[in-house]
Design an enzyme around this catalytic site. Structure first.
Site, PDB file in Angstrom:
ATOM      1  N   HIS A   6       0.838  -1.209   0.000  1.00 41.93           N
ATOM      2  CA  HIS A   6       0.000   0.000   0.000  1.00 41.93           C
ATOM      3  C   HIS A   6       0.871   1.257   0.000  1.00 41.93           C
ATOM      4  CE1 HIS A   6      -3.194  -2.590   2.253  1.00 41.93           C
ATOM      5  NE2 HIS A   6      -3.623  -2.395   1.014  1.00 41.93           N
ATOM      6  N   LYS A  56     -17.968  -6.049   8.261  1.00 39.82           N
ATOM      7  CA  LYS A  56     -16.744  -6.803   8.519  1.00 39.82           C
ATOM      8  C   LYS A  56     -15.976  -6.164   9.668  1.00 39.82           C
ATOM      9  CE  LYS A  56     -13.180  -7.701   5.551  1.00 39.82           C
ATOM     10  NZ  LYS A  56     -12.608  -7.704   4.208  1.00 39.82           N
ATOM     11  N   ARG A  98      -1.648  -6.180  -8.120  1.00 37.93           N
ATOM     12  CA  ARG A  98      -0.577  -7.165  -7.939  1.00 37.93           C
ATOM     13  C   ARG A  98      -0.637  -8.263  -8.992  1.00 37.93           C
ATOM     14  NH1 ARG A  98      -2.479  -8.064  -1.926  1.00 37.93           N
ATOM     15  NH2 ARG A  98      -4.317  -7.909  -3.224  1.00 37.93           N
ATOM     16  N   SER A 144      -3.014  -7.550   3.260  1.00 34.50           N
ATOM     17  CA  SER A 144      -3.308  -7.398   4.692  1.00 34.50           C
ATOM     18  C   SER A 144      -3.732  -8.728   5.291  1.00 34.50           C
ATOM     19  CB  SER A 144      -4.424  -6.367   4.891  1.00 34.50           C
ATOM     20  OG  SER A 144      -4.046  -5.114   4.381  1.00 34.50           O
TER      21      SER A 144
END
Ligand code: PNS
Length: 172
Positions: A27, A51, A101, A138
């Protein structure tokens, strides 16, 4: 004779949105590169109410701020619900910047980018992720560190001790 001051062009502002639970080195790389392309970067922590994260949105904001202290032109905000396009319009951001990515990221990001453009014309700029950090997310960082694996270098130095502390003592 008086001379009018030249019109100051409004800053080209972009938004780097995400959940950042917690911010990773990937990030940070993307935000720094966005800061080189735009006058101002707003890192927007979007809390998903469905969440529960490892860190609260305010803690994620602190971790981001501490990780980006050396990068000028960046501010970090928590966005409490609503559409990303509405937030971007409110703060007059001209683009969203996201790191990619892999093809999996692209498949996830493309519909959101197209939907955001459909809604308000908001453009998304994709930056290829640093190949050295392609495996870093993460969720994987939390899983590996939670089982005692070494994640140093995969998260900013400011994050590592707080990540280990929180994994040892999760929020009630
Ligand atoms: O880090 P994440 O969880 O992949 O980020 C996804 C995020 C938060 C950027 C995305 O879910 C989002 O933009 N949420 C805000 C609500 C919204 O605008 N949803 C419609 C997206 S087309």
């Amino acid at each position: 004779m008086t001379v009018d001051p030249p019109d100051r062009p409004s800053p080209r502002r972009c938004v780097c949105p995400g959940s950042f639970d917690p911010v990773t080195s990937g990030h940070v790389d993307v935000v720094r590169r966005a800061a080189a392309l735009f006058d101002e970067v707003v890192v927007a922590v979007l809390a998903n109410p469905a969440k529960r994260g490892l860190f609260t949105p305010a803690e994620r904001q602190d971790l981001l701020r501490d990780s980006l202290l050396d990068t000028p032109g960046v501010r970090v905000e928590v966005v409490d619900g609503g559409l990303l396009v509405d937030y971007c319009r409110r703060i007059e951001a001209v683009a969203v910047v996201k790191g990619l990515r892999s093809g999996t990221d692209f498949a996830y990001e493309l519909p959101m980018a197209l939907m955001n453009r459909h809604l308000t014309g908001l453009e998304t700029v994709f930056l290829p992720g640093d190949p050295h950090l392609e495996h870093v997310s993460s969720s994987l960082v939390k899983e590996v560190a939670g089982h005692g694996g070494d994640v140093s270098g995969l998260v900013p130095d400011a994050v590592l001790p707080r990540l280990l502390e929180r994994l040892a003592h999760p929020l009630p």
